[in-house]
Every structure is written in C-alpha cells, then in structure tokens.
Design a protein around this motif. Structure first.
Motif, mmCIF file in Angstrom:
data_model
loop_
_atom_site.group_PDB
_atom_site.id
_atom_site.type_symbol
_atom_site.label_atom_id
_atom_site.label_comp_id
_atom_site.label_asym_id
_atom_site.label_seq_id
_atom_site.Cartn_x
_atom_site.Cartn_y
_atom_site.Cartn_z
ATOM 1 N N ASN A 11 0.839 -1.183 0.000
ATOM 2 C CA ASN A 11 0.000 0.000 0.000
ATOM 3 C C ASN A 11 0.885 1.247 0.000
ATOM 4 O OD1 ASN A 11 -1.880 1.977 0.367
ATOM 5 N ND2 ASN A 11 -2.762 1.113 2.224
ATOM 6 N N ALA A 12 0.696 2.132 -0.948
ATOM 7 C CA ALA A 12 1.538 3.320 -1.067
ATOM 8 C C ALA A 12 1.220 4.375 -0.011
ATOM 9 C CB ALA A 12 1.380 3.931 -2.451
ATOM 10 N N MET A 13 0.071 4.271 0.624
ATOM 11 C CA MET A 13 -0.328 5.286 1.596
ATOM 12 C C MET A 13 0.182 5.003 2.999
ATOM 13 S SD MET A 13 -1.866 7.330 -0.323
ATOM 14 C CE MET A 13 -2.669 8.439 0.773
ATOM 15 N N GLN A 14 0.704 3.802 3.243
ATOM 16 C CA GLN A 14 1.170 3.450 4.577
ATOM 17 C C GLN A 14 2.509 2.737 4.466
ATOM 18 O OE1 GLN A 14 -1.832 1.288 6.652
ATOM 19 N NE2 GLN A 14 -3.343 2.893 6.444
ATOM 20 N N SER A 15 3.255 2.735 5.553
ATOM 21 C CA SER A 15 4.580 2.124 5.529
ATOM 22 C C SER A 15 4.541 0.624 5.765
ATOM 23 C CB SER A 15 5.478 2.785 6.578
ATOM 24 O OG SER A 15 4.939 2.583 7.866
ATOM 25 N N GLY A 16 3.433 0.092 6.252
ATOM 26 C CA GLY A 16 3.341 -1.336 6.540
ATOM 27 C C GLY A 16 3.231 -2.175 5.285
ATOM 28 N N LYS A 17 3.466 -3.465 5.441
ATOM 29 C CA LYS A 17 3.411 -4.382 4.305
ATOM 30 C C LYS A 17 2.314 -5.421 4.485
ATOM 31 C CE LYS A 17 8.227 -3.863 3.120
ATOM 32 N NZ LYS A 17 9.507 -4.519 2.866
ATOM 33 N N ALA A 18 1.222 -5.039 5.110
ATOM 34 C CA ALA A 18 0.115 -5.966 5.338
ATOM 35 C C ALA A 18 -0.495 -6.366 3.997
ATOM 36 C CB ALA A 18 -0.949 -5.323 6.219
ATOM 37 N N ARG A 19 -0.786 -7.631 3.851
ATOM 38 C CA ARG A 19 -1.401 -8.227 2.658
ATOM 39 C C ARG A 19 -0.552 -8.059 1.404
ATOM 40 N NH1 ARG A 19 -7.642 -6.810 2.441
ATOM 41 N NH2 ARG A 19 -6.831 -5.763 0.628
ATOM 42 N N ALA A 20 0.723 -7.706 1.543
ATOM 43 C CA ALA A 20 1.583 -7.540 0.371
ATOM 44 C C ALA A 20 2.139 -8.874 -0.102
ATOM 45 C CB ALA A 20 2.725 -6.580 0.678
ATOM 46 N N ASP A 21 2.050 -9.910 0.712
ATOM 47 C CA ASP A 21 2.609 -11.193 0.323
ATOM 48 C C ASP A 21 1.565 -12.156 -0.226
ATOM 49 O OD1 ASP A 21 1.355 -11.378 2.739
ATOM 50 O OD2 ASP A 21 2.772 -12.793 3.607
ATOM 51 N N GLU A 22 0.316 -11.744 -0.346
ATOM 52 C CA GLU A 22 -0.701 -12.651 -0.861
ATOM 53 C C GLU A 22 -0.815 -12.533 -2.379
ATOM 54 O OE1 GLU A 22 -4.172 -11.596 1.312
ATOM 55 O OE2 GLU A 22 -4.668 -9.945 0.011
ATOM 56 N N TRP A 23 -1.244 -13.620 -2.989
ATOM 57 C CA TRP A 23 -1.403 -13.693 -4.432
ATOM 58 C C TRP A 23 -2.878 -13.585 -4.780
ATOM 59 C CZ3 TRP A 23 2.555 -13.975 -7.948
ATOM 60 C CH2 TRP A 23 3.828 -14.116 -7.400
ATOM 61 N N VAL A 24 -3.178 -12.959 -5.901
ATOM 62 C CA VAL A 24 -4.556 -12.667 -6.285
ATOM 63 C C VAL A 24 -4.831 -13.249 -7.672
ATOM 64 C CG1 VAL A 24 -6.208 -10.823 -6.766
ATOM 65 C CG2 VAL A 24 -4.531 -10.541 -4.956
ATOM 66 N N LEU A 25 -5.955 -13.933 -7.797
ATOM 67 C CA LEU A 25 -6.443 -14.389 -9.091
ATOM 68 C C LEU A 25 -7.622 -13.494 -9.443
ATOM 69 C CD1 LEU A 25 -6.774 -17.854 -10.491
ATOM 70 C CD2 LEU A 25 -8.834 -16.489 -10.476
ATOM 71 N N GLN A 26 -7.508 -12.791 -10.557
ATOM 72 C CA GLN A 26 -8.531 -11.829 -10.962
ATOM 73 C C GLN A 26 -8.939 -12.130 -12.398
ATOM 74 O OE1 GLN A 26 -7.263 -7.677 -11.151
ATOM 75 N NE2 GLN A 26 -9.005 -7.196 -9.859
ATOM 76 N N PHE A 27 -10.229 -12.252 -12.619
ATOM 77 C CA PHE A 27 -10.733 -12.560 -13.954
ATOM 78 C C PHE A 27 -10.688 -11.310 -14.829
ATOM 79 C CE2 PHE A 27 -12.653 -15.828 -11.324
ATOM 80 C CZ PHE A 27 -12.373 -16.951 -12.058
ATOM 81 N N GLU A 28 -10.419 -11.525 -16.110
ATOM 82 C CA GLU A 28 -10.344 -10.415 -17.060
ATOM 83 C C GLU A 28 -11.701 -10.212 -17.719
ATOM 84 O OE1 GLU A 28 -7.210 -11.569 -19.654
ATOM 85 O OE2 GLU A 28 -5.662 -11.045 -18.211
ATOM 86 N N SER A 29 -11.971 -8.992 -18.085
ATOM 87 C CA SER A 29 -13.245 -8.651 -18.710
ATOM 88 C C SER A 29 -13.233 -9.066 -20.179
ATOM 89 C CB SER A 29 -13.493 -7.148 -18.597
ATOM 90 O OG SER A 29 -14.705 -6.805 -19.216
#
Length: 92
Positions: A11-29
């Motif tokens: 997240n660019a708005m905070q210094s923490g790295k929460a949820r930065a190590d998870e992988w996301v599957l996102q369907f394309e339109s």
C-alpha cells in the motif's frame, strides 16, 4: 474465461506491508467498458470481472486455476527500487 495471477503490491499510503505477500487471481473482462451516458462513468455488464480471489501462495493460486480449468497468465512481481540516501543529502 481468462484470468491473471499477480502478487498484491504494498500500500503506497502506509509504511506497513500488510497483505503484500498474498497472491490474487482476478478474472479479465471479455466486454469493453462503455461510458454511462448519464454520469460518464465507465462500466460494463460483465460481472465475472468483479471476482477477485486471494491465496497465500503462488502454487495455491495456480492449483486452483488448474483444478477449475481457468486459463491464466502470471504477472511477475516487481522488485522495489530503493533510493538509498542520507539526511545530509537534503542539504547538498
């Protein structure tokens, strides 16, 4: 039905790295986004593009896509570019 698998960025708005190590599957339109004549917002009728599934590891995301028969492409994670500088560099 195509999808992309990527690693969530920090997240660019905070210094923490929460949820930065998870992988996301996102369907394309499959349909183009058309502007709404009343509001001007772009949108579409493809509700499958709104689906986002989170995984702990890349292998879990790939296994899910293979099990469900989903064609996917892997977006490699970007490496952060650190600009190392000292406090004294502000006064040069």
């Amino acid at each position: 039905m195509a999808a992309r698998i990527f690693q969530r960025s920090k997240n660019a708005m905070q210094s923490g790295k929460a949820r930065a190590d998870e992988w996301v599957l996102q369907f394309e339109s499959h349909r183009p986004h058309l502007p709404d004549p009343l509001t001007g917002w772009s949108g579409g009728a493809d509700t499958q593009a709104q689906v986002t599934i989170r995984f702990d590891t890349l292998q879990a995301a790939q296994a899910y896509a293979a099990r469900e028969g989903i064609a996917y492409h892997l977006v490699p994670a970007s490496t952060p570019k650190l600009k190392i500088q000292s406090y004294a560099d502000n006064f040069r």
